[in-house]
Design an enzyme around this catalytic site. Structure first.
Site, mmCIF file in Angstrom:
data_model
loop_
_atom_site.group_PDB
_atom_site.id
_atom_site.type_symbol
_atom_site.label_atom_id
_atom_site.label_comp_id
_atom_site.label_asym_id
_atom_site.label_seq_id
_atom_site.Cartn_x
_atom_site.Cartn_y
_atom_site.Cartn_z
ATOM 1 N N ASN A 185 5.324 30.901 28.691
ATOM 2 C CA ASN A 185 4.827 29.851 27.773
ATOM 3 C C ASN A 185 5.819 29.401 26.985
ATOM 4 O OD1 ASN A 185 2.193 30.662 28.738
ATOM 5 N ND2 ASN A 185 2.403 32.361 27.177
ATOM 6 N N GLU A 221 11.903 35.253 32.125
ATOM 7 C CA GLU A 221 10.964 34.227 31.321
ATOM 8 C C GLU A 221 11.935 33.396 30.556
ATOM 9 O OE1 GLU A 221 7.923 34.705 32.146
ATOM 10 O OE2 GLU A 221 8.358 36.413 33.213
ATOM 11 N N GLU A 241 9.674 30.527 40.549
ATOM 12 C CA GLU A 241 9.930 31.901 40.397
ATOM 13 C C GLU A 241 11.020 32.524 41.065
ATOM 14 O OE1 GLU A 241 8.080 33.677 38.259
ATOM 15 O OE2 GLU A 241 6.383 32.357 38.022
#
Length: 862
Positions: A284, A315, A337
């Site tokens: 996020n 991340e 990814e």
């Protein structure tokens, strides 16, 4: 209406119709810490305003929302009949205008499965903690939206929360004031950049919050200031190490700014370690969430710290690959990814103290990919994702680890600078937008000068795994006359790919196996002669993927395999040694090396392995070799031998070392004799001591689990242990141990709690399943085989997909290793052709693991 499972075609039609200009979201969680309702789910108020335009006047579409109750739906000022337009997962929107405003006022349910807005009460202090997790499509459990990645928009978020709580969102906090009624605090946040629904986030609760700051001055004289935060539950604060987290964060930001030439675009950077988290982490923007198990409650190994650093950097890479530039649909999930997985290792190696990152990648991450790529559900890296259930299951070893491995091959193929320059152009060209494979190939073709379409066809658009085997012929003087590399592929996925490899030649020198020659080669087709090595002295080991540049199964010629049997632990280079361990494990899984032989290699050479991450992976493989691939008739004797070896290495390891801790954990799991259990009991009571070994709380639970599974620790002992550790982590450990006890009544109770009830949270479901299915309890578990196949379709239909996956995978009767279990699986698949494709895929994958194990057992038994 089709319901919750949004299809690619539906998303495409909606994307062609709509442009979303912005969301205004108000969430009221002030009652979160209050008592649960007498009946029904615990809920919160969610009010959403969406501004959007439609390209076709009068057109129809739908918004997404999963909520137990909707108060009102207002479209362009007109109040709609909720019963007519809301079916439980979609809100029908008819007669759109060029410009539209949708307002939805609903009561949404808190989650106890880690999907949506998760609600957790800490048993240690009674405090309540909230956080969101949405990927791929659970934002609709929290607010009304258009739930697909290519309808990006900015967000204005307001959260009403209890006084004293920390409340965070993607944007920086802009104010905290008293609401007009109801008490608590009204928190507002800066408007975000355009982002997808699945990476919006909020977090609320009395979190322990540590702050820091990052500053970067660029070549043009501008300065970037990024406020940093690190959070965890108050109960974990004494174990928290924010200094290490901030050091890795700052190193990563420096590294990515150096390489990406695009300043971090999302303002602040908070990292929260949250309870009962289903994933490793979630990217996020501005508010990254991690599983709290990365806050280490006890002594752990360097490999664990390295894994955490890798995740932090994975991340962070997503801030560019995935958040700034996002795939159009889940077909191209790999665009974020695979890159993040590659960048996690690349940045760990280049920016942190973990210079062994590529060794761990070769040994651990690629093992995940190798397994996934040999399942019947294997798929190209660019997958065919028909709907959201497909998307959920494709967060797998192919999308992550194979994709990252292929990018490592791309760097070898196109060059590191061409790869990085392609990334820079990709970010600048598509910032805040959505892309497909063709967009990436376009910039890589520009920067590399190579035909990336041909490379993509071979590597990204076909499934399967090649094997590379050396074939060596010698002349009369014993020198290499010809060294060729043979490439093969499985029949069902016959593609032969171009591999850029380094081929290493090794020989003994002073008791060490060292590389004395190597050559780069482009392996193409079925057979490639490596002319550069002709005339070299005879090697004792040929390693065809030295330096781990490509993605393949490495095979050995007979002489090299014989050398490894005698000198595996003598290989000087740790990456080469890790590659050999990995190759030997693949041979074991393919029934080309007896499991007993692999276990002998572990006993002989495991203690000499210097890389702790490699050792821990090898010990995991040893568990699998014993429990899955070894014929049953040999298991008892081999189990005793393996436990004896583990005990010896535990006592031999340097006191206080990572290796000592790894062997202690392994010995606990492999304990089998009364003497083994007596040592564990003595270590727990303090009557036995091993110099340097600290039996902290985490290690105590590790030792209690096998004692419980073998009937040597019962309910009373486990209750006493919980008194020592009455925390969220302690309760999960206790639940696991209770379910592991060797009793028919215990197994029945565990089954009922997981399959017939939804009272347990996701974390306790996971712990119960892990305790339920313990090796060596085959007879106790046999009655559940038929019940499993009778229940799974109902479970899949009635429970959330996260819980459904846990049940279907975790309760599959794989420990019933006999042909009858395979037949029962085939019978279910034949009778359930129309079951959800995602459910069938999970069952097929479990079947394949069982079939592979039986093939290895039967081959060696025969």
């Amino acid at each position: 209406m089709p319901g919750e499972n949004l299809t690619r075609d539906e998303a495409g039609a909606r994307s062609r119709l709509l442009t979303v200009h912005g969301y205004e979201l108000v969430l009221d969680v002030r009652e979160a810490a209050g008592p649960a309702p007498a009946s029904g789910p615990r809920t919160f108020r969610s009010t959403t305003t969406i501004h959007f335009s439609a390209r076709e006047d009068g057109a129809d579409t739908f918004a997404d929302l999963i909520a137990p109750h909707v108060h009102s739906v207002t479209l362009n000022g007109e109040s709609l009949n909720v019963d007519r337009v809301f079916d439980g997962s979609r809100i029908r929107l008819d007669g759109l205008r060029a410009e539209n405003e949708l307002i939805v006022d609903a009561r949404c349910a808190y989650s106890r499965t880690g999907e949506g807005l998760h609600h957790f009460t800490d048993p240690e202090d009674g405090e309540t903690y909230l956080y969101t997790q949405y990927e791929p499509a659970d934002a609709r459990r929290v607010f009304a939206n258009f739930e697909q990645p290519d309808l990006k928009a900015p967000y204005d978020v307001t959260v009403l929360a209890p006084e004293g709580w920390t409340v965070l969102a993607n944007g920086a906090a802009t104010g905290a004031s008293a609401p007009p009624e109801g008490g608590g605090v009204r928190h507002t946040f800066a408007t975000t950049k355009p982002i997808s629904t699945y990476i919006t986030a909020i977090l609320a609760g009395p979190y322990h919050h540590v702050r820091d700051h990052y500053s970067r001055t660029f070549a043009d004289g501008t300065t970037l200031e990024i406020p940093l935060g690190a959070l965890c539950r108050k109960g974990l604060a004494k174990h928290f190490d924010p200094e290490e987290i901030f050091a890795t964060t700052k190193a990563g930001l420096d590294f990515f700014h150096d390489h990406f030439d695009f300043p971090y675009p999302f303002g602040k950077y908070d990292q929260a370690f949250v309870p009962e988290y289903n994933l490793g982490a979630m990217e996020n923007p501005g508010l990254v969430t991690f599983r709290e198990e990365y806050v280490f409650r006890g002594r752990t190994t360097r490999a664990s710290y390295q894994a955490r650093a890798n995740t932090l950097l994975h991340e962070m890479a997503h801030m560019w690959f995935g958040d700034l530039v996002t795939m159009e649909w889940w077909d191209d999930l790999w665009l974020k990814e695979s890159f993040a997985d590659f960048m996690g290792a690349y940045a760990s190696h280049g920016a942190t103290r973990f210079d062994e990152a590529w060794i761990t990648f070769a040994n651990r991450r690629k093992a995940w990919a190798y397994r996934a790529d040999q399942l019947p559900s294997t798929h190209p890296i660019t997958a065919d994702i028909r709907d959201l259930q497909d998307a959920k299951l494709n967060f797998d070893g192919i999308t992550y680890a194979k994709g990252a491995s292929v990018l490592k091959q791309l760097v070898a193929y196109a060059g590191e600078e061409a790869f990085l320059e392609g990334a820079r152009r990709y970010f600048k060209r598509h910032a805040y937008g959505n892309t497909r494979l063709s967009d990436l190939l376009s910039v890589l073709t520009e920067t590399s000068g190579r035909d990336m379409a041909e490379w993509a066809r071979a590597w990204l658009q076909t499934a399967g795994l090649n094997s590379l085997t050396p074939q060596v012929r010698y002349d009369a003087d014993g020198r290499i006359a010809e060294l060729a590399v043979e490439q093969d592929a499985p029949e069902e996925h016959p593609t032969l790919r171009p591999h850029r490899v380094q081929i290493g030649l090794y020989r003994l020198d002073g008791g060490r196996l060292v590389r004395y020659a190597r050559a780069g080669a482009d392996v193409t087709g079925a057979r490639t002669v490596v002319e550069a090595l002709a005339g070299a002295e005879r090697p004792e080991l040929v390693l065809v993927n030295d330096e781990d540049l490509t993605y393949c199964k490495t095979r050995f010629d007979a002489a090299s395999l014989d050398t490894l049997r005698r000198h595996l632990g003598d290989i000087e280079d740790p990456l080469a040694r890790a590659l050999c361990w990995s190759a030997l494990w693949n041979l074991t899984r393919d029934a080309l090396l007896p499991a007993a032989d692999f276990l002998e290699l572990v006993r002989r050479f495991g203690g000499a392995e210097t890389q702790i991450g490699v050792l821990q992976m090898v010990l995991t493989w040893a568990d699998s070799a014993l429990e899955w691939y070894l014929p049953r008739a040999r298991r008892e004797a081999e189990a005793v031998r393996l436990a004896e070896a583990a005990r010896a290495e535990l006592r031999r390891a340097e006191p206080g070392s990572d290796h000592q801790l790894a062997w202690a954990r392994f010995f606990a799991g492999r304990a089998v004799t009364d003497a083994d259990f007596g040592l564990l009991e003595g270590l727990l009571s303090g009557k036995e001591r091993i110099a340097g070994l600290v039996v902290d709380q985490e290690l105590r639970w590790t030792m209690l689990l096998p004692l419980a599974a073998h009937g040597r620790a019962g309910e009373a002992e486990l209750a006493d242990e919980l008194t020592r550790d009455d925390t969220a982590s302690g309760r999960r450990h206790q639940v696991r141990c209770l379910a592991a006890r060797p009793s028919a009544e215990v197994k029945e109770a565990a089954w009922e709690q997981v399959v017939e009830s939804d009272a347990l949270s996701n974390a306790l479901v996971e712990a119960t399943i892990d305790g339920f299915a313990r090796p060596g309890q085959d007879a106790l578990l046999a009655p559940f085989t038929d019940r499993y196949f009778a229940a799974i379709e109902r479970v899949w239909r009635e429970r959330s997909i996260e819980i459904g996956m846990a049940v279907v995978r975790g309760l599959f009767p794989g420990l019933q290793q006999e042909r009858a279990t395979l037949d029962a699986t085939d019978a279910w698949l034949a009778a359930h052709q129309d079951a959800a494709p995602a459910l069938r895929r999970l069952v097929l994958e479990q079947r394949d693991d069982l079939h592979r194990a039986l093939r290895a057992q039967e081959d060696r038994a025969g």
